[in-house]
Design a protein around this motif. Structure first.
Motif, PDB file in Angstrom:
ATOM      1  N   GLY A  51       0.804  -1.215   0.000  1.00 44.49           N
ATOM      2  CA  GLY A  51       0.000   0.000   0.000  1.00 44.49           C
ATOM      3  C   GLY A  51       0.838   1.266   0.000  1.00 44.49           C
ATOM      4  N   TYR A  52       2.061   1.181   0.539  1.00 44.24           N
ATOM      5  CA  TYR A  52       2.940   2.349   0.604  1.00 44.24           C
ATOM      6  C   TYR A  52       3.947   2.357  -0.542  1.00 44.24           C
ATOM      7  CZ  TYR A  52       5.013   6.288   3.126  1.00 44.24           C
ATOM      8  OH  TYR A  52       5.430   7.554   3.498  1.00 44.24           O
ATOM      9  N   LEU A  53       4.074   1.251  -1.242  1.00 45.73           N
ATOM     10  CA  LEU A  53       5.061   1.138  -2.307  1.00 45.73           C
ATOM     11  C   LEU A  53       4.918   2.223  -3.382  1.00 45.73           C
ATOM     12  CD1 LEU A  53       7.415  -0.293  -3.674  1.00 45.73           C
ATOM     13  CD2 LEU A  53       5.803  -2.022  -4.525  1.00 45.73           C
ATOM     14  N   PRO A  54       3.702   2.571  -3.826  1.00 40.61           N
ATOM     15  CA  PRO A  54       3.609   3.658  -4.809  1.00 40.61           C
ATOM     16  C   PRO A  54       4.204   4.974  -4.306  1.00 40.61           C
ATOM     17  CG  PRO A  54       1.575   2.396  -4.777  1.00 40.61           C
ATOM     18  CD  PRO A  54       2.391   1.923  -3.619  1.00 40.61           C
ATOM     19  N   ARG A  55       4.082   5.247  -3.017  1.00 38.17           N
ATOM     20  CA  ARG A  55       4.677   6.465  -2.464  1.00 38.17           C
ATOM     21  C   ARG A  55       6.193   6.412  -2.561  1.00 38.17           C
ATOM     22  NH1 ARG A  55       3.250  11.019  -2.645  1.00 38.17           N
ATOM     23  NH2 ARG A  55       1.206  10.452  -1.822  1.00 38.17           N
ATOM     24  N   TYR A  56       6.779   5.248  -2.224  1.00 39.70           N
ATOM     25  CA  TYR A  56       8.225   5.105  -2.377  1.00 39.70           C
ATOM     26  C   TYR A  56       8.642   5.329  -3.828  1.00 39.70           C
ATOM     27  CZ  TYR A  56       8.726   2.978   2.311  1.00 39.70           C
ATOM     28  OH  TYR A  56       8.753   2.737   3.659  1.00 39.70           O
ATOM     29  N   CYS A  57       7.887   4.754  -4.746  1.00 42.96           N
ATOM     30  CA  CYS A  57       8.221   4.893  -6.160  1.00 42.96           C
ATOM     31  C   CYS A  57       8.132   6.352  -6.605  1.00 42.96           C
ATOM     32  CB  CYS A  57       7.296   4.022  -7.011  1.00 42.96           C
ATOM     33  SG  CYS A  57       7.557   2.240  -6.796  1.00 42.96           S
ATOM     34  N   GLU A  58       7.105   7.055  -6.156  1.00 39.60           N
ATOM     35  CA  GLU A  58       6.978   8.468  -6.497  1.00 39.60           C
ATOM     36  C   GLU A  58       8.140   9.274  -5.929  1.00 39.60           C
ATOM     37  OE1 GLU A  58       4.756  10.129  -8.353  1.00 39.60           O
ATOM     38  OE2 GLU A  58       3.763   8.264  -8.949  1.00 39.60           O
ATOM     39  N   HIS A  59       8.533   8.962  -4.698  1.00 48.64           N
ATOM     40  CA  HIS A  59       9.643   9.690  -4.075  1.00 48.64           C
ATOM     41  C   HIS A  59      10.966   9.395  -4.767  1.00 48.64           C
ATOM     42  CE1 HIS A  59       7.640  10.747   0.050  1.00 48.64           C
ATOM     43  NE2 HIS A  59       7.039  11.294  -0.975  1.00 48.64           N
ATOM     44  N   LEU A  60      11.135   8.188  -5.249  1.00 50.46           N
ATOM     45  CA  LEU A  60      12.333   7.875  -6.032  1.00 50.46           C
ATOM     46  C   LEU A  60      12.341   8.669  -7.335  1.00 50.46           C
ATOM     47  CD1 LEU A  60      12.398   4.008  -5.500  1.00 50.46           C
ATOM     48  CD2 LEU A  60      14.264   5.561  -4.869  1.00 50.46           C
ATOM     49  N   ARG A  61      11.203   8.781  -7.974  1.00 49.55           N
ATOM     50  CA  ARG A  61      11.131   9.433  -9.280  1.00 49.55           C
ATOM     51  C   ARG A  61      11.328  10.941  -9.200  1.00 49.55           C
ATOM     52  NH1 ARG A  61       7.234   6.153 -13.377  1.00 49.55           N
ATOM     53  NH2 ARG A  61       8.140   4.108 -12.952  1.00 49.55           N
ATOM     54  N   CYS A  62      10.958  11.542  -8.077  1.00 46.87           N
ATOM     55  CA  CYS A  62      11.156  12.993  -7.923  1.00 46.87           C
ATOM     56  C   CYS A  62      12.405  13.307  -7.108  1.00 46.87           C
ATOM     57  CB  CYS A  62       9.924  13.638  -7.304  1.00 46.87           C
ATOM     58  SG  CYS A  62       9.681  13.273  -5.547  1.00 46.87           S
ATOM     59  N   ASN A  63      13.191  12.269  -6.800  1.00 48.98           N
ATOM     60  CA  ASN A  63      14.462  12.399  -6.078  1.00 48.98           C
ATOM     61  C   ASN A  63      14.291  12.835  -4.625  1.00 48.98           C
ATOM     62  OD1 ASN A  63      17.080  11.612  -6.880  1.00 48.98           O
ATOM     63  ND2 ASN A  63      17.821  13.709  -6.668  1.00 48.98           N
ATOM     64  N   LYS A  64      13.090  12.621  -4.100  1.00 49.14           N
ATOM     65  CA  LYS A  64      12.891  12.847  -2.674  1.00 49.14           C
ATOM     66  C   LYS A  64      13.586  11.736  -1.883  1.00 49.14           C
ATOM     67  CE  LYS A  64       9.289  14.942   0.112  1.00 49.14           C
ATOM     68  NZ  LYS A  64       7.910  15.469   0.107  1.00 49.14           N
ATOM     69  N   ILE A  65      13.694  10.548  -2.495  1.00 54.12           N
ATOM     70  CA  ILE A  65      14.556   9.463  -2.027  1.00 54.12           C
ATOM     71  C   ILE A  65      15.554   9.200  -3.150  1.00 54.12           C
ATOM     72  CG2 ILE A  65      14.714   7.028  -1.374  1.00 54.12           C
ATOM     73  CD1 ILE A  65      11.885   7.222  -0.272  1.00 54.12           C
ATOM     74  N   VAL A  66      16.829   9.160  -2.810  1.00 53.82           N
ATOM     75  CA  VAL A  66      17.875   8.973  -3.820  1.00 53.82           C
ATOM     76  C   VAL A  66      18.101   7.474  -4.020  1.00 53.82           C
ATOM     77  CG1 VAL A  66      20.280   9.422  -4.433  1.00 53.82           C
ATOM     78  CG2 VAL A  66      18.940  11.168  -3.233  1.00 53.82           C
ATOM     79  N   GLY A  67      17.702   6.985  -5.182  1.00 58.14           N
ATOM     80  CA  GLY A  67      17.727   5.551  -5.439  1.00 58.14           C
ATOM     81  C   GLY A  67      19.107   4.949  -5.588  1.00 58.14           C
TER      82      GLY A  67
END
Length: 341
Positions: A51-67
């Motif tokens: 349920g939270y995975l899409p949020r992680y993916c969005e944060h990776l894509r906008c560089n809010k989390i550095v993959g």
């Protein structure tokens, strides 16, 4: 109407891996985030799993989390390790420092691990249970972006700032694992109620005017979470923020960018972990020792009341069922996650 699809834990790992990789996660970031998602699903915690995975993916894509972040750590004092998550996942930073952290606790009797420049901790019990599996008592604190109003206030200031503990039991028994938000419930639980069109119990949150509400959308639309136990929850949130935000992370909750959107850049929060070695306190250097034996005396007495459940029991039971039968996942959630691959 779409039906749920049953997935094995292996299927869920592949699903999470592909979505995270498609969103830019690499190396230790990809490996540990996918593992955390699988473990959340195995524990029956969908709101911080798929349920939270899409949020992680969005944060990776906008560089809010550095993959592609490369976490690092150093021992900065006799019993203290400082970790730099490098704006990546907290799971990766903990894993990178874990062996040295646990070895230091075993040698000194106690050790602290402070993780800075980090992101959401997801399930804080995920971290401390790893310490318990190493024979240590694990205690964890994680601050998060402002979502909860202090007792008596109207606006969000603290995060839901969870704290957790895990205690090893010996003899192959699963560890005690306690994990709680300092808000009345976790924020993702309110979001789940809103998505399902369900009201929330009075006392879970406030509307934008600071009034108690049963409408989850009032909380999400400019409102705030309510602290657990009134002023007691506020005190615990303050403690978590002092440790995880003050000693570890560069940001207190009120300074961090929000977990719930793609704006503001990296969240820059922190986590603080403490590990205690029971063997050092008892003088016994091998085996579970007297600590585990005394603990079982207490747990046995506690369990004489049929209404008592030990912390972690439901997670451990769900893991067995998930491993044997798989996990039902709604088709619309699967479609959304697969779109990130």
């Amino acid at each position: 109407m779409p039906h749920d699809e049953f997935l094995s834990l292996s299927d869920i790992r592949t699903l999470a891996h592909d979505a995270l990789k498609g969103s830019g996660a690499r190396g230790i970031q990809l490996e540990q985030a996918a593992l955390a998602i699988v473990d959340a699903e195995a524990d029956g915690l969908r709101t911080v799993g798929l349920g939270y995975l899409p949020r992680y993916c969005e944060h990776l894509r906008c560089n809010k989390i550095v993959g592609s972040a490369q976490p690092s750590h150093e021992q900065v004092a006799g019993s203290t390790i400082a970790s730099d998550a490098a704006q990546g996942f907290s799971f990766a930073a903990f894993h990178e420092a874990m062996d040295d952290f646990h070895a230091l606790a075993g040698a000194q009797g106690i050790a602290a691990l402070a993780i800075r420049r980090s992101s959401s901790a997801g399930i804080l019990g995920w971290f401390v249970e790893r310490s318990a599996n190493a024979g240590l008592i694990g205690i964890g604190f994680a601050n998060s972006s402002a979502l909860m109003a202090p007792h008596g206030a109207k606006r969000a200031f603290f995060g839901t700032n969870p704290l957790a503990f895990a205690v090893p039991r010996g003899d192959g028994r699963p560890a005690l694992v306690g994990d709680m938000a300092t808000s009345q419930v976790a924020y993702v639980t309110v979001k789940q109620h809103a998505a399902e069109g369900k009201p929330i119990p009075l006392g879970w949150g406030l509307d934008r005017h600071g009034a108690p509400t049963t409408d989850p959308n009032d909380v999400l639309d400019g409102g705030a979470m309510a602290p657990a136990g009134g002023y007691k929850g506020s005190l615990l949130a303050l403690l978590v923020d002092a440790l995880a935000g003050g000693l570890a992370g560069p940001n207190f909750s009120f300074q961090a960018s929000l977990f719930g959107n793609n704006e503001g850049g990296p969240c820059d929060v922190g986590q603080m972990f403490i590990a205690l070695a029971p063997t050092c306190f008892t003088g016994i250097q091998a085996g579970p020792g007297p600590f585990a034996e005394r603990l079982e005396v207490m747990l046995s007495a506690l369990g004489q009341d049929d209404g008592v459940h030990l912390p972690g029991d439901s997670r451990h039971a769900h893991r067995e069922t998930a491993a044997a039968q798989g996990i039902a996942v709604p088709a619309d959630l699967l479609d959304r996650i697969r779109s990130y691959a």
